[in-house]
Enzyme design. Structure first.
Site, PDB file in Angstrom:
ATOM      1  N   LEU A 160       0.503  -0.854   0.272  1.00 50.61           N
ATOM      2  CA  LEU A 160      -0.449  -0.149  -0.251  1.00 50.61           C
ATOM      3  C   LEU A 160       0.619   1.128   0.721  1.00 50.61           C
ATOM      4  O   LEU A 160       0.139   1.877  -0.113  1.00 50.61           O
ATOM      5  CB  LEU A 160      -0.867   0.112   1.241  1.00 50.61           C
ATOM      6  CG  LEU A 160      -2.027  -0.953   1.149  1.00 50.61           C
ATOM      7  CD1 LEU A 160      -3.344  -0.876   2.802  1.00 50.61           C
ATOM      8  CD2 LEU A 160      -3.038  -0.204   0.035  1.00 50.61           C
ATOM      9  N   GLY A 187       3.880   1.723  -1.230  1.00 46.16           N
ATOM     10  CA  GLY A 187       4.354   2.104  -2.754  1.00 46.16           C
ATOM     11  C   GLY A 187       2.971   2.322  -3.690  1.00 46.16           C
ATOM     12  O   GLY A 187       3.726   2.670  -4.486  1.00 46.16           O
ATOM     13  N   ARG A 224      -2.975  -2.440  22.101  1.00 45.43           N
ATOM     14  CA  ARG A 224      -2.301  -3.846  22.464  1.00 45.43           C
ATOM     15  C   ARG A 224      -1.346  -4.507  23.439  1.00 45.43           C
ATOM     16  O   ARG A 224      -1.334  -5.601  23.775  1.00 45.43           O
ATOM     17  CB  ARG A 224      -1.774  -4.339  20.409  1.00 45.43           C
ATOM     18  CG  ARG A 224      -3.146  -4.500  19.900  1.00 45.43           C
ATOM     19  CD  ARG A 224      -2.747  -4.536  18.880  1.00 45.43           C
ATOM     20  NE  ARG A 224      -3.219  -4.555  17.357  1.00 45.43           N
ATOM     21  CZ  ARG A 224      -3.019  -4.542  16.289  1.00 45.43           C
ATOM     22  NH1 ARG A 224      -2.160  -4.169  15.587  1.00 45.43           N
ATOM     23  NH2 ARG A 224      -4.571  -4.278  15.394  1.00 45.43           N
TER      24      ARG A 224
HETATM   25  C1  LIG Z   1      -1.885 -10.814   9.586  1.00 43.03           C
HETATM   26  C2  LIG Z   1      -2.510  -8.769   9.470  1.00 43.03           C
HETATM   27  C3  LIG Z   1      -3.534  -8.262   9.785  1.00 43.03           C
HETATM   28  C4  LIG Z   1      -3.155  -7.032   9.579  1.00 43.03           C
HETATM   29  N1  LIG Z   1      -3.961  -6.066   9.699  1.00 43.03           N
HETATM   30  C5  LIG Z   1      -4.081  -4.645   9.802  1.00 43.03           C
HETATM   31  C6  LIG Z   1      -4.564  -3.910  10.090  1.00 43.03           C
HETATM   32  O1  LIG Z   1      -6.333  -4.290  10.358  1.00 43.03           O
HETATM   33  N2  LIG Z   1      -5.257  -2.815  10.230  1.00 43.03           N
HETATM   34  C7  LIG Z   1      -4.196  -1.716   9.955  1.00 43.03           C
HETATM   35  O2  LIG Z   1      -3.815  -0.583   9.938  1.00 43.03           O
HETATM   36  N3  LIG Z   1      -2.762  -2.655   9.443  1.00 43.03           N
HETATM   37  C8  LIG Z   1      -2.846  -4.274   9.771  1.00 43.03           C
HETATM   38  N4  LIG Z   1      -1.542  -5.501   9.933  1.00 43.03           N
HETATM   39  C9  LIG Z   1      -0.575  -3.987   9.527  1.00 43.03           C
HETATM   40  C10 LIG Z   1      -0.589  -4.198   7.559  1.00 43.03           C
HETATM   41  O3  LIG Z   1      -0.958  -4.574   6.500  1.00 43.03           O
HETATM   42  C11 LIG Z   1       1.082  -3.350   7.171  1.00 43.03           C
HETATM   43  O4  LIG Z   1       1.633  -2.640   8.037  1.00 43.03           O
HETATM   44  C12 LIG Z   1       0.961  -3.343   6.267  1.00 43.03           C
HETATM   45  O5  LIG Z   1       0.237  -3.703   5.093  1.00 43.03           O
HETATM   46  C13 LIG Z   1       1.754  -2.213   5.451  1.00 43.03           C
HETATM   47  O6  LIG Z   1       2.142  -1.825   4.170  1.00 43.03           O
HETATM   48  P1  LIG Z   1       3.430  -1.826   3.486  1.00 43.03           P
HETATM   49  O7  LIG Z   1       3.047  -1.082   1.833  1.00 43.03           O
HETATM   50  O8  LIG Z   1       4.439  -0.830   3.930  1.00 43.03           O
HETATM   51  O9  LIG Z   1       4.408  -2.819   3.136  1.00 43.03           O
HETATM   52  P2  LIG Z   1       3.824  -4.231   2.537  1.00 43.03           P
HETATM   53  O10 LIG Z   1       2.540  -4.113   2.369  1.00 43.03           O
HETATM   54  O11 LIG Z   1       3.840  -5.197   3.005  1.00 43.03           O
HETATM   55  O12 LIG Z   1       4.615  -4.899   1.306  1.00 43.03           O
HETATM   56  C14 LIG Z   1       5.568  -4.756   1.237  1.00 43.03           C
HETATM   57  C15 LIG Z   1       6.460  -4.874  -0.355  1.00 43.03           C
HETATM   58  O13 LIG Z   1       7.647  -4.455  -0.037  1.00 43.03           O
HETATM   59  C16 LIG Z   1       7.879  -5.983  -1.257  1.00 43.03           C
HETATM   60  N5  LIG Z   1       9.754  -6.291  -1.169  1.00 43.03           N
HETATM   61  C17 LIG Z   1      10.215  -7.049  -0.106  1.00 43.03           C
HETATM   62  N6  LIG Z   1      11.241  -7.067  -0.187  1.00 43.03           N
HETATM   63  C18 LIG Z   1      12.063  -6.849  -1.154  1.00 43.03           C
HETATM   64  C19 LIG Z   1      13.049  -6.257  -0.921  1.00 43.03           C
HETATM   65  N7  LIG Z   1      13.786  -6.922  -1.186  1.00 43.03           N
HETATM   66  N8  LIG Z   1      13.631  -5.702  -2.382  1.00 43.03           N
HETATM   67  C20 LIG Z   1      12.131  -5.433  -3.083  1.00 43.03           C
HETATM   68  N9  LIG Z   1      10.895  -5.364  -2.571  1.00 43.03           N
HETATM   69  C21 LIG Z   1      10.937  -6.037  -1.404  1.00 43.03           C
HETATM   70  C22 LIG Z   1       7.122  -6.553  -1.472  1.00 43.03           C
HETATM   71  O14 LIG Z   1       6.897  -7.953  -2.282  1.00 43.03           O
HETATM   72  C23 LIG Z   1       5.452  -5.728  -1.019  1.00 43.03           C
HETATM   73  O15 LIG Z   1       5.259  -5.354  -2.378  1.00 43.03           O
HETATM   74  C24 LIG Z   1      -1.989  -5.886   9.192  1.00 43.03           C
HETATM   75  C25 LIG Z   1      -1.242  -7.306   9.116  1.00 43.03           C
HETATM   76  C26 LIG Z   1      -0.828  -8.570   9.174  1.00 43.03           C
HETATM   77  C27 LIG Z   1       0.138  -9.596   8.920  1.00 43.03           C
END
Ligand SMILES: Cc1cc2nc3c(=O)[nH]c(=O)nc-3n(C[C@H](O)[C@H](O)[C@H](O)COP(=O)(O)OP(=O)(O)OC[C@H]3O[C@@H](n4cnc5c(N)ncnc54)[C@H](O)[C@@H]3O)c2cc1C
Ligand code: SF4
Ligand code: FES
Lengths: 210, 556
Positions: free
Chosen positions: B12, B14, B284
């Site tokens: 989300l 990115g 939490r």
């Molecule tokens: C089961 C579960 C339930 C959750 N429920 C909630 C909720 O209800 N409400 C809430 O606010 N939050 C919730 N969270 C937390 C939330 O989902 C995450 O904190 C949030 O989605 C993070 O978004 P992000 O874009 O930072 O990371 P991510 O969506 O994790 O994306 C990371 C990206 O980086 C990429 N990546 C990883 N390593 C590399 C690399 N070496 N090189 C290039 N790319 C890489 C991945 O492929 C991915 O595309 C929950 C988490 C989990 C696990």
């Protein structure tokens, strides 16, 4: 402790392993344990391990399934006497072992231009269907498809969509209903298509005639 | 001149940054090992916070701010939280207009539910698949910009290193293709890291396998500061399955689920007894410690084991099957348990990293032209994150950064040759040589050992002796020759994991107090001296820790 034969189609050909242990595990866990036990790396895709992301689709005992939601005991003991066969998806280019490249699918979705050119409106009566449709792992049936059919007013876009739609749904789909049985999200694909047909085709025609 | 942006990670954070930047006429290269549909963001269930104030509860962005700071025990970046909570209602509006199918109330408003640590109904949701629904909407928007050639996706590519010039300004990245092992350099005016949490240091946790922590570890190695690495969230309600510990969303308690254990054969609602006002919906860290206390101090876990019950059986069956559909599915699939009829056995499990790459309220890192957003960044949540604030933080980060990229001027004179690419080629060749040796130890074994060390020493309670012992063990792993089964990435990952693990343990050692998710048995009190951000970086191959002002801005 039970033992089963695991047959895996790898890039180096068919390999056979014996697995001993708890069978009440999904296929992803089985693959992980085989890798550790035999100190090898059979490549496969996975991410969430709980049926939420669609990474781990592969062919298990002949049918496309999500490996993390498919339990070994159900596959190996009841259906196929202590044997399980795991292969990569057959419709895509195989990258390595069980990993396939699904870029073509995503390219097709992009080229079918399934997005709204304007802000989305709330369709209270359509919400349930939109929710169901956007659970699709490939987002092939994105919520927007149904939104577009209800809402889009850009004429050029509608013309393009209409052509695309009749090619793919009217002329290509043979309505064998096989997709309904396969969809791991239990999305009622036929219902989805018929809802979209109802909204779209006639609406496209009407709009384009204007 | 059109600005060139590189975004690493397509969850989300990115995606939002890419879409927003494209709409401001910038050109984006978006990298990720797998498509967005596979990212951890799709796993988010419960919801996203915003003070929409549609329930006649007199909610306000100020209250959202206060709840966030209180839960974070005052070491959040206050300026960042202020922006976050202020922008939240507008973010929900944006998501609605993109087509997110939020659950709606009878008036057609986006519905909101109760979540932990907040007394008002403030968590917007889409059934129990909020993350997936939001991602589908933004991803669809992203396709539009891909089609218009404003965003170019590189799927199957993993981050390898940053390209820094002599003045330590970020010029681009070196990436590796997972399938072909091709190593390549890419240049841009700005780089935005959005690579998610550091899940793999703990083995398998509630989140995605893709977020292994490699990026954060490698950045640390390259001179980027990390912050609050000791702040690791244990989610109170995870279930044990043959696969891993899986999450039961806080929404289950938000919708009325209760926690109990059995005392003299009777249900004991310990949270209601200990915290009459908010009960099971305390923040939490508090709920997790309470469950720990029931199981370890009072010795009253169910059947003498480390578990208590999360009970949904008194809820309307329809609520469970529609508003908590994912909870129902997970229990049926992985526990063979029907949560409308039986209580769910739960215990805390590692879930979220409040700390990560050190970022200020503008999401800047200490390296010029390098930003970090989403779970890999660190400024919003302090010592404990409110459920529903991380989806918000991830989207907000992308939003805030895109706005700035538009503003900041950049001089683009990079025709320099950089050493780093050759260095990465050499490292790859060295690995090939190493793999020819016999008797190397399996990478699986080392990964497991790191996870064991972390789970043992970085639990809900920590002590100096255990932390030190953990650090020594990590040191001893570094000299081992590793067999990575023909996979280069698995090999380099170990070095990063070890660095991250050390940074976490060292930070935990240095913070000699108890606050939020960081509880020291040997320093049980909260200490005013530590109303600071823990900052860790490499200084001549040694990890160096300082405690900095929480609102400190980067100098560029
Ligand atoms: C089961 C579960 C339930 C959750 N429920 C909630 C909720 O209800 N409400 C809430 O606010 N939050 C919730 N969270 C937390 C939330 O989902 C995450 O904190 C949030 O989605 C993070 O978004 P992000 O874009 O930072 O990371 P991510 O969506 O994790 O994306 C990371 C990206 O980086 C990429 N990546 C990883 N390593 C590399 C690399 N070496 N090189 C290039 N790319 C890489 C991945 O492929 C991915 O595309 C929950 C988490 C989990 C696990
Ligand atoms: S409709 Fe079902 S089977 Fe088809 S792509 Fe979507 S999730 Fe997969
Ligand atoms: S790993 Fe995500 S669906 Fe199987």
């Amino acid at each position: 402790m039970e033992s089963i034969t695991v047959i895996i189609k790898t890039s180096k050909g068919m390999k056979e392993y014996t697995y001993e242990g708890n069978l009440n595990i999904p296929v992803t866990t089985l693959l992980e344990r085989i890798n550790v036990k035999h100190d090898i790396k059979i490549h496969y895709s996975s991410s969430c391990l709980q049926g939420l992301c669609g990474s781990c689709s592969m062919i298990i005992n002949g049918l496309p399934k999500l490996a993390c939601k498919t339990f070994v005991n159900e596959e190996a003991t009841t259906k196929k006497m202590h044997k399980i066969t795991i292969e990569p998806l057959s419709k895509f280019h195989v990258v390595k072992d069980l990993v396939v490249d699904r870029t073509s699918m995503f390219e097709n979705i992009k080229n079918s231009r399934q997005w709204l050119e304007e802000e989305s409106r709330i369709n209270q009566d359509n919400l349930e269907f939109e929710y169901e449709a956007s659970q699709c792992y490939g987002a092939i049936l994105p919520v927007t498809s149904s939104k577009i059919s209800k809402q889009e007013s850009n004429m050029d876009k509608l013309k393009f969509l209409k052509e695309n739609y009749s090619n793919h749904f009217y002329n290509d789909c043979v309505k064998s209903l096989a997709c309904e049985n396969i969809c791991p999200m239990n999305i009622q694909t036929q219902r989805a298509i018929s809802i979209m047909n109802r909204h779209s085709i006639w609406k496209f025609h009407k709009l384009l005639k204007k | 001149m059109v600005k060139e942006i590189i975004v690493i990670g397509a969850g989300l954070a990115g995606l939002t940054c890419s879409v927003k930047s494209a709409s401001k006429n910038m050109h984006v290269k978006l990298f990720s090992p797998a498509h967005s549909e596979r990212s951890q963001s799709v796993m988010a269930m419960g919801g996203i916070n915003a003070a929409l104030n549609t329930k006649g509860e007199d909610d306000s962005v100020n209250e959202h701010y206060t709840d966030t700071i209180n839960a974070g025990q005052h070491i959040n970046n206050h300026n960042a939280v202020e922006k976050l909570t202020n922008d939240a209602p507008e973010i929900i509006d944006w998501l609605s207009k993109l087509g997110t199918s939020f659950t709606r109330d009878d008036d057609g408003n986006v519905d909101v539910r109760y979540f932990g640590g907040q007394k008002k109904m403030r968590t917007a949701y889409a059934g129990a698949r909020t993350g997936k629904q939001i991602l589908t909407a933004i991803n669809t928007e992203c396709r539009k910009w891909e089609y218009k050639d404003k965003i170019k996706r590189y799927v199957g590519w993993r981050f390898l290193s940053l390209i820094l010039d002599d003045d330590k300004v970020c010029r681009g990245v070196v990436m590796i293709n997972e399938n072909t092992e091709e190593i390549r350099d890419f240049y841009a005016d700005f780089v935005v890291i959005a690579s998610g949490g550091m899940n793999k240091v703990f083995g398998k946790i509630s989140g995605s396998l893709h977020n292994d922590g490699f990026v954060s570890g490698k950045l640390l190695h390259q001179g980027i500061e990390l912050a609050n690495m000791e702040m690791i969230q244990y989610h109170p309600t995870t279930i044990e399955t043959p696969v891993k510990r899986m999450l039961i969303t806080e929404a289950a308690r938000g919708e009325g689920g209760k926690l109990y254990t059995l005392r003299n054969g009777e249900k004991w609602y310990f949270m209601e007894e200990w915290y009459p006002e908010q009960g099971a919906l305390m923040p939490r860290d508090v709920v997790s410690r309470s469950i720990y206390r029931v199981c370890h101090e009072d010795d009253m876990g169910i059947d003498g084991e480390n578990k208590v019950y999360l009970d949904l059986t008194h809820l309307d069956e329809k609520t469970v099957k529609t508003k908590l559909d994912e909870v129902y599915d997970v229990c049926m699939n992985y526990l063979n348990l029907d949560p409308t009829r039986e209580p769910i056995p739960v215990y805390p499990g590692v879930h979220y990293f409040m700390g990560g790459i050190r970022t200020d309220d503008a999401h800047k890192t200490n390296i010029r032209n390098l930003f970090a957003i989403g779970e890999c960044s660190s400024q919003y949540h302090g010592a404990n994150r409110l459920g529903g604030n991380s989806l918000l933080g991830a989207i907000h980060g992308g939003w805030v950064v895109a706005d700035q990229l538009e503003e900041i001027s950049c001089e683009n004179n990079s025709s320099e040759e950089y050493e780093i690419l050759n260095y990465e080629y050499e490292a790859y060749e060295n690995w090939k040589e190493l793999q020819k040796e016999a008797n190397n130890i399996s990478s699986y074994e080392i990964e497991e050992e790191i996870a064991n060390i972390m789970n043992r020493t970085m639990g809900i309670y920590r002590t100096e002796s255990e932390l030190k012992e953990g650090l020594n063990k990590l040191d001893s792993l570094e000299t081992i020759h590793v067999n990575s089964h023909g996979c280069y990435y698995d090999y380099i990952l170990l070095k990063s994991l070890t660095d991250i693990a050390k940074a976490m343990l060292s930070s935990a050692l240095a913070r000699k107090e108890s606050r939020g998710a960081h509880q020291r048995l040997d320093y049980p009190e909260t200490n005013e001296e530590y109303l600071k951000t823990t900052v860790i970086s490499f200084d001549n191959d040694e990890l160096k820790i300082t405690f900095n002002d929480t609102e400190e801005r980067m100098s560029w």
